[in-house]
Design an enzyme around this catalytic site. Structure first.
Site, PDB file in Angstrom:
ATOM      1  N   LEU A  17       0.824  -1.210   0.000  1.00 50.36           N
ATOM      2  CA  LEU A  17       0.000   0.000   0.000  1.00 50.36           C
ATOM      3  C   LEU A  17       0.857   1.258   0.000  1.00 50.36           C
ATOM      4  CD1 LEU A  17      -2.649   1.530   0.207  1.00 50.36           C
ATOM      5  CD2 LEU A  17      -2.659   1.089   2.676  1.00 50.36           C
ATOM      6  N   ALA A  44       2.871  -7.502   2.851  1.00 48.62           N
ATOM      7  CA  ALA A  44       2.082  -7.478   4.082  1.00 48.62           C
ATOM      8  C   ALA A  44       0.698  -6.872   3.883  1.00 48.62           C
ATOM      9  CB  ALA A  44       2.842  -6.708   5.162  1.00 48.62           C
ATOM     10  N   GLY A  50      -7.968  -6.263   9.351  1.00 49.72           N
ATOM     11  CA  GLY A  50      -8.856  -5.348  10.059  1.00 49.72           C
ATOM     12  C   GLY A  50      -9.440  -4.218   9.244  1.00 49.72           C
ATOM     13  N   GLU A 118     -12.138  -1.460  16.894  1.00 49.14           N
ATOM     14  CA  GLU A 118     -11.058  -2.339  17.324  1.00 49.14           C
ATOM     15  C   GLU A 118     -10.509  -1.849  18.657  1.00 49.14           C
ATOM     16  OE1 GLU A 118      -8.310  -2.412  14.047  1.00 49.14           O
ATOM     17  OE2 GLU A 118      -9.473  -3.914  12.972  1.00 49.14           O
ATOM     18  N   ARG A 412       1.426   0.719  18.487  1.00 47.30           N
ATOM     19  CA  ARG A 412       0.541   1.197  17.416  1.00 47.30           C
ATOM     20  C   ARG A 412      -0.922   0.942  17.741  1.00 47.30           C
ATOM     21  NH1 ARG A 412      -1.891  -1.240  12.899  1.00 47.30           N
ATOM     22  NH2 ARG A 412      -0.864  -3.221  13.330  1.00 47.30           N
ATOM     23  N   SER A 417      -1.954   1.800  10.745  1.00 49.04           N
ATOM     24  CA  SER A 417      -0.835   1.541   9.828  1.00 49.04           C
ATOM     25  C   SER A 417      -1.223   1.767   8.374  1.00 49.04           C
ATOM     26  CB  SER A 417      -0.325   0.115  10.020  1.00 49.04           C
ATOM     27  OG  SER A 417      -1.383  -0.819   9.904  1.00 49.04           O
ATOM     28  N   LEU A 418      -2.356   1.217   7.942  1.00 50.61           N
ATOM     29  CA  LEU A 418      -2.785   1.444   6.563  1.00 50.61           C
ATOM     30  C   LEU A 418      -3.037   2.929   6.314  1.00 50.61           C
ATOM     31  CD1 LEU A 418      -5.261  -1.535   5.930  1.00 50.61           C
ATOM     32  CD2 LEU A 418      -2.827  -1.397   5.415  1.00 50.61           C
TER      33      LEU A 418
END
Length: 563
Positions: A17, A44, A50, A118, A412, A417-418
């Site tokens: 990404l 990855a 998620g 989450e 994190r 992250s995305l």
């Protein structure tokens, strides 16, 4: 679509990404080459289950997301960074929608999207595509990249090292870095050799794995989007590509790295002899799944409420440490994640990938609890960059898990992250476009005339296994100073063996990955030894208290000149 102007391309190392976000934002104005050391779908991103954070709902706010990020990051989150990322989260999600990402829909939801929740999040703010968000995002962006005339995708091409002004200014000898360049150097110890006063990155040496040759790729800019270091541990949720390549290359080129001690262990990786890397998404706990002990029944089997008032929705470091504690206390190989009360229809609709994979392995998650263990999942530290992806080396940028921007702090927050990949990927591309490209001078070719084919590949396999087991046993969820010192001693010996091997034999992917992993292992251990406290993902039995004031762990290496 107008053709990109001639000139050296921007070389992006990594096709996940982060890399594709940069490529797609650049391609209208610059030629782009994207290197993937395995197949284009083996990174990855494709594994992420998620989702991606988007501050979209009426019940949400920038302040709430910043607060949750800071809480998860245990006092080491850079507030400016967290606010910048949060402010651009809605725009990032909208851009992905425009690229054709098929997020799960909810007509009543913001942007028509279904949002889930989450651990560590105060509200539902996670846009997702069922439980295979990463794959949905990656497939959409990869299709766009394949169709773009200015983007060249090279599968099974692995970056060996960055080409810097040190290589250009050398007076004699091969371009290939000598083994002594890597051996025996303590992190942070200044080099006795002359410092390069005009550093610049001009490209990369890249191994064509199928052709077994190393090519010199000149670049107007290089972007490292190589992901994390999960494969440095024996048990990880990461794919085989996660060998810390970008971090190691940047370190060898003289860039700073930070917070390498903070390796996030995902609490719930499937425990099964046929599947060691299958992640059970945190969203399952967000929807009500409960952790419990296999040897107890009923409510007494639950253990998370005793560790944190947020129970299963506590941040990942707390949940992973609680599972590790209970496994050791009770002598267990795993704990149960029980989602049976959610019902078969709900599980099939919202978690089809998990339901199907577990069914293939003989686990009916609608009727049976799932055996899970913690596994290395995400590196919160990496190459120091600003919010435009700029590193310490002009001409070199980095985006994604390979970096340290200050967003993740000591732990994190789930699904940040995305988001970071898209936001910083966009600003990185904008910065590259705003920066006049420095024409590359004549670059020395890679020279393997003085080396030969490897005689015993088993040496690589042996050192790989030893390193990963060593890191798992000594530098895992719970650490001690003695364990870290023992690990560092053995890592130095392994590093010396690997350096010697590298100096004498032709390079291949396995050797290059091992070479990078041992560098990252040393950086993780040295960073952990510097931190005399327990904070976030770093827990030390010798320093169990959290200090009132703390700072990022920044390691600095002065770049050596190349002979």
């Amino acid at each position: 679509m107008p053709a990109a102007p001639p000139g050296d391309p921007v070389v992006i190392v990594g096709a996940g990404l982060a890399g594709l976000s940069v490529a797609l934002h650049l391609a209208a104005e610059r030629p782009v080459v994207v290197l993937a050391k395995r197949g284009l779908d083996e990174g990855a991103t494709n594994w992420a289950q998620g989702g991606i954070v988007g501050v979209l709902g009426d019940d949400d706010s920038i302040e709430s997301h910043v607060h949750d990020t800071q809480e998860a990051g245990a006092g080491l989150v850079d507030e400016h960074t967290a606010r910048f990322i949060a402010e651009h989260s809605a725009q990032a999600v909208q851009w992905l929608v425009q690229q054709g990402v098929p997020f799960s829909a909810d007509p009543a939801g913001p942007l028509g999207l279904h949002l889930t929740r989450e651990g560590g999040h105060a509200v539902r703010r996670i846009a997702h595509a069922a439980d295979a968000t990463g794959r949905a995002i990656h497939e959409a962006l990869l299709a766009k990249a394949r169709a773009h005339p200015s983007i060249t995708l090279r599968e099974r091409w692995m970056a060996v090292d960055l080409i810097t002004s040190r290589h250009v200014h050398r007076t004699a000898g091969a371009a290939r870095p000598l083994a002594r360049e890597l051996s025996g150097e303590a992190a942070g110890t200044p080099s006795p050799e002359p410092r390069d006063e005009s550093p610049h990155c001009y490209g990369v040496y890249a191994l064509d794995i199928a052709g077994r040759r190393v090519e010199t790729l000149a670049a107007s800019a290089v972007v490292l989007a190589t992901g994390g270091v999960g494969k440095v541990y024996r048990y990880t949720s990461n794919p085989d590509t996660a060998t810390g390549d970008g971090i190691a290359m940047a370190w060898r080129a003289g860039c700073r790295v930070a917070n390498m001690e903070f390796v996030q262990f995902h609490p719930t990786c499937l425990y099964h002899p046929q599947e060691r890397s299958f992640l059970i998404t945190e969203a399952l706990r967000g929807e009500g799944a409960r952790l419990r002990l296999p040897n107890l029944a009923g409510e007494a089997a639950r253990f998370m409420p005793a560790h944190d008032p947020r129970a299963e929705l506590a941040p990942r470091d707390i949940v992973a440490r609680a599972i590790d504690f209970e496994m050791k206390k009770h002598g267990l190989d795993f704990v149960w994640l029980d989602a049976t009360h959610l019902g078969e229809a709900f599980l099939k609709e919202h978690f089809p990938t998990i339901h199907a994979r577990c069914a293939q392995l003989g686990i009916d998650i609608a009727r049976q609890p799932i055996p899970v263990v913690p596994a290395a999942h995400y590196a919160c530290g990496g190459i120091v960059t600003d919010l435009d992806g700029r590193t310490d080396l002009p001409g070199l940028y980095a985006v994604g898990e390979a970096t340290y921007t200050g967003l993740h702090g000591a732990n994190r927050l789930a699904s940040n992250s995305l988001l970071e990949c898209v936001v910083v990927g966009t600003t990185c591309a904008e910065r590259i476009l705003q920066t006049a490209a420095e024409p590359a001078p004549p670059l020395p070719d890679w020279d393997e005339s003085q080396v030969e084919d490897a005689d015993e590949q088993v040496v690589i396999a042996h050192n790989w296994d030893e390193l990963r087991l060593l890191m798992w046993n000594y530098v895992g969820i719970v650490r001690t100073t003695r364990r870290l010192e023992r690990a560092l001693h053995r890592i130095k010996l392994l590093k010396s063996e690997i350096d010697e091997y590298y100096a004498n034999f032709r390079v291949n992917r396995d050797l290059l990955e091992l070479r990078n992993l041992v560098v990252c292992a040393e950086l993780i251990v040295r960073s952990a030894l510097v931190r005399h406290e327990s904070r976030g993902l770093h827990f030390s039995r010798d320093f169990p208290a959290t200090l009132p004031v703390s700072f990022p762990t920044v390691l600095t290496r002065r770049a050596r000149s190349v002979r």
